[in-house]
Design an enzyme around this catalytic site. Structure first.
Site, PDB file in Angstrom:
ATOM      1  CG  ASP A   1     -14.776   0.551 -12.628  1.00 45.80           C
ATOM      2  OD1 ASP A   1     -15.133   1.531 -12.463  1.00 45.80           O
ATOM      3  OD2 ASP A   1     -14.922  -0.668 -11.635  1.00 45.80           O
TER       4      ASP A   1
ATOM      5  CB  SER B   1     -18.003   0.463  -5.065  1.00 41.52           C
ATOM      6  OG  SER B   1     -18.728   1.457  -5.666  1.00 41.52           O
TER       7      SER B   1
ATOM      8  CG  HIS C   1     -16.047   2.293  -9.261  1.00 39.39           C
ATOM      9  ND1 HIS C   1     -16.261   1.403  -9.857  1.00 39.39           N
ATOM     10  CD2 HIS C   1     -16.826   2.408  -8.285  1.00 39.39           C
ATOM     11  CE1 HIS C   1     -17.389   0.692  -9.189  1.00 39.39           C
ATOM     12  NE2 HIS C   1     -17.478   1.500  -8.131  1.00 39.39           N
TER      13      HIS C   1
END
Ligand SMILES: *[C@@H]1O[C@H](CO)[C@@H](O)[C@H](O)[C@H]1NC(C)=O
Ligand SMILES: *[C@@H]1O[C@H](CO)[C@@H](O)[C@H](O)[C@H]1NC(C)=O
Length: 371
Positions: A350, A59, A353
């Site tokens: 977030d 991610s 991340h």
């Protein structure tokens, strides 16, 4: 002209020592040219030269492959992408560009597009690199409980298969002469960020745990095998990132509420794995002729920022900038609610991340190794 003037003024303001000192430099404007970016980075006189950037991982670098997979692990909604091109969500799990986008901009290449989003025609034309990363992907396939939660994402092995059976297939058609393709691949940069899910999410979801040192050994063996596969397919120049201190992410802190600033157990597990990488990469470099393996010590970079946030331009190192679905800093961003205003000063976008600012710092730190 006015834009250029405004930009150069902006740049000269920011390079003044009063701006935080240390290594603080906000992300440059989205559409900055290569020339202006090199100036911004005080790299005018250096030659950064590779024809293509091939990306693999999770991610932190997925640029939208998961949009095309049957997975719930997607970031194709606002506020993700709020600082990307006109605030467009793309699947990048952050507010703006990622580390690989910045490296591409520095090299004068387009952002490597997600391989699963390319049409046949587009695939044939792209000679500047492709992104195979998939949010939620790991060195290992996810444990069943994780698959149940987020569906099908691409493991590192599947990403390499995709590189082999799509990207490389088209390149072979493009180059005709095998020798020319080999030369192009050998000059290209292979950027890898993998392992954080294996050491974080997958570990948490595992029903039974083996000893941490055995697990770390096993993972590093898997990494080594996959890097050799990429070498056999023609890759020569690698940046292999280690895993950041997961125990300091807002998620871990909000979920586990440790007495210490971070979840030390998570960080110890990550470190056990990270410690194996320098030796592993040195061994690969010495045994695979013509190869170059650069270790991206992301763990150390995060530690440096935690030790002195303001000198890197960060004011908040422990909270998520966006409001998350659980409203307690333990989930992905909730759709369509405005995130924090001062995103540049947040380390995390977030709870899991890094923000675009952190991605930019990451790119700047390891670009020096490429010169
Ligand atoms: C290419 O590899 C991917 C990933 O393993 C797989 O899902 C896909 O079916 C393969 N495609 C072809 C044409 O072999
Ligand atoms: C292969 O590379 C050589 C040397 O750069 C070049 O002259 C030749 O045109 C290339 N061949 C093809 C088919 O692209």
């Amino acid at each position: 002209m006015l834009m250029a003037l405004a930009l150069s003024f902006f740049i000269s303001m920011l390079s003044q020592p009063w701006y935080g000192g240390g290594d603080a430099l906000p992300p440059p404007p989205f559409g900055i040219s290569q020339t202006d970016l090199l100036k911004y980075l005080s790299l005018e006189n250096v030659k950064i030269d590779f024809p293509a950037l091939f990306v693999f991982g999770d991610s932190l670098i997925d640029s939208g492959n998961n949009n095309f997979l049957p997975t719930r692990s997607k970031a194709n909604y606002s506020p993700y992408g709020i600082d990307f091109d006109h605030g467009t969500p793309t699947g990048r799990v952050t507010n703006g560009r990622t580390v690989v986008d910045f490296i591409a901009q520095v090299a004068g290449l387009p952002f490597p597009p997600p391989v699963l989003g390319l049409s046949e025609v587009e695939r044939k034309k792209i000679l500047t690199g492709v992104n195979h990363g998939s949010a939620g992907g790991g060195l290992l396939p996810p444990p069943p409980a994780a698959t149940q939660l987020f569906g099908h994402v691409l493991s590192f092995e599947e990403q390499i298969m995709l590189f082999k059976n799509t990207t490389l297939d088209y390149l072979k058609d493009e180059f005709h002469v095998a020798e020319n393709l080999s030369r192009y691949l050998s000059k290209s940069l292979f950027f890898i960020h993998i392992g954080s899910n294996d050491l974080g999410l997958y570990w948490d979801f595992m029903e039974k745990h083996i000893a941490v040192d055995k697990y770390a050994q096993f993972l590093s063996g898997e990494l080594s095998k996959r890097l050799q596969t990429l070498y056999e397919l023609g890759a020569r120049r690698f940046i292999v990132n280690n895993v950041s201190p997961l125990g300091c992410q807002p998620y871990q802190i909000n979920k586990m509420k440790p007495q210490t600033p971070c979840m030390e157990e998570d960080n110890r597990r990550v470190s056990t794995y990270n410690k194996l990488l320098p030796c592993l990469l040195a061994h690969l470099e010495s045994s695979l002729p013509g190869s170059k393996f650069i270790l991206g010590d992301l763990f150390q970079l995060f530690e440096d920022v935690y030790a002195s946030p303001t000198s890197y331009g960060f004011k908040n190192i422990k909270d998520s900038c966006c409001i998350d679905v659980n409203r307690d800093g333990t989930g992905p961003c909730v759709p369509n609610i405005s995130p924090c205003d001062d995103r540049e000063t947040y380390m995390f976008f977030d709870p899991f991340h890094p923000s675009e600012s952190m991605h930019f710092l990451w790119a700047r730190t390891f670009l020096k190794e490429l010169l």
